[in-house]
Enzyme design. Structure first.
Site, short mmCIF file in Angstrom:
data_model
loop_
_atom_site.label_atom_id
_atom_site.label_comp_id
_atom_site.label_asym_id
_atom_site.label_seq_id
_atom_site.Cartn_x
_atom_site.Cartn_y
_atom_site.Cartn_z
N LYS A 9 0.85 -1.20 0.00
CA LYS A 9 0.00 0.00 0.00
C LYS A 9 0.88 1.25 0.00
O LYS A 9 0.64 2.19 -0.75
CB LYS A 9 -0.92 0.00 1.23
N GLN B 25 -4.68 -1.60 9.86
CA GLN B 25 -4.54 -2.94 9.25
C GLN B 25 -5.07 -4.01 10.20
O GLN B 25 -4.69 -4.07 11.37
CB GLN B 25 -3.05 -3.19 8.93
N ASP C 279 -11.34 2.91 4.45
CA ASP C 279 -11.78 1.53 4.23
C ASP C 279 -13.29 1.36 4.33
O ASP C 279 -13.80 0.27 4.10
CB ASP C 279 -11.16 0.63 5.32
#
Ligand code: NAP
Length: 279
Positions: A47, A91, A114
């Site tokens: 990422k 994460q 997200d």
């Protein structure tokens, strides 16, 4: 016949790069990772690398495995209150001493890249625009749209009901006027259901689907990631039972996404696209 995520993601990343180059305030993606999970470390590294390649600023906050919930919340709040940071990603999975729900609820919804927070999930559920679209489902729709796969009026069967893939995918497909069925580990007649699907989206992480279980010339999107006995990355489609090589598989389906090279790269591209949103 492939849904080639590698190719489509490159096109999207070029577009993102172009857009970033014209932005006065550059997007800044901050990622928090707790612990040493090797897969998570690879995801975070990818990422960061991709963000930098398209001109998005990126910060990775690495915390040790024994981090307390309080410490993580403090770090998260620093990012929530940092005006330069425009997108935050925590994460998953988190170590067991940390309550994942407490962390998700603490992310500023306007930086929730997200689409995990109750505010953004709720917005999606009632048909309002969330600040960010769910990353993997958005990547899947971009892939289907690139290949002009019709969605409206089609029967889409989703296998898996996670908050990351299955549930938001169902909401997004409903919004696109598909008829949606969601299956899971307690579904009794999976084979019967998927035989009626025009589009199958499988997000399990186990080889639960065989080619000949599905309708000939349907569209198969393979989200699952696992490793076969030789350690090779593989998806949910157990195609080796019915065919000797992947070329036969691509003939059998109208479209099929490979693993690797399908949904994976689309997820990263979709994250970069989301990072352009500065709320
Ligand atoms: P998850 O939380 O791992 O849950 C798996 C889902 O599969 C659950 O809903 C489970 O049902 C269902 N399931 C398990 N066994 C089943 C069976 N035999 N038949 C039907 N359904 C079954 O889900 P996830 O986080 O969405 O991840 C799923 C897979 O996608 C993983 O392999 C993950 O690595 C991969 N993934 C890939 C990407 C990408 O970018 N390529 C992104 C996200 C996830 P229950 O709810 O009843 O337990």
């Amino acid at each position: 016949m492939l849904l080639d995520g590698k190719k489509v993601s490159k096109i999207i990343l070029e577009e993102v790069k172009e857009k970033v180059s014209k932005m006065d305030k550059k997007p800044h993606l901050a990622v928090i990772i707790v612990g040493d999970d090797p897969a998570s470390k690879i995801y975070v590294r990818n990422k960061k690398r991709t963000a930098e390649s398209v001109g998005i600023k990126s910060t990775v906050v690495e915390l040790p495995e024994d981090t307390t919930e309080e410490t993580l919340l403090n770090e998260l709040n620093k990012l929530n209150n940092d005006d330069d940071v425009t997108a935050i990603l925590v994460q998953m999975p988190l170590p067991k001493q940390i309550n994942q729900e407490h962390i998700i609820c603490a992310i500023n919804p306007k930086k929730d890249v997200d689409c995990f927070t109750p505010e953004n999930v709720g917005r999606l559920a009632i048909g309002l625009k969330p600040y960010f679209n769910p990353v993997t489902p958005q990547g899947i729709l971009l892939l289907l749209d690139h290949y002009d796969v019709p969605i409206e009026g089609k029967h889409a069967v989703i296998i898996g009901r996670s908050n990351i893939v299955g549930k938001p995918m169902a909401r997004m497909l409903l919004k696109r006027n598909a008829t949606v069925t969601v299956c899971h580990s307690k579904t009794k007649n999976l084979a019967e259901i998927i035989k009626t699907a025009d589009i199958i989206i499988s997000a399990v992480g186990k080889k639960v689907v065989r080619c000949k279980m599905v309708k000939y010339k349907s569209v198969f999107v393979d989200v699952g990631i696992s490793r076969d006995t030789n350690g090779k990355l593989t998806g949910d489609l157990n195609w080796e039972v019915d065919f000797d090589n992947f070329d036969d598989v691509t003939e059998y389906f109208e479209r099929v996404s490979p693993v690797p090279g399908g949904v994976g790269p689309m997820t990263i591209a979709s994250l970069m696209l989301n990072s352009l949103n500065i709320n």
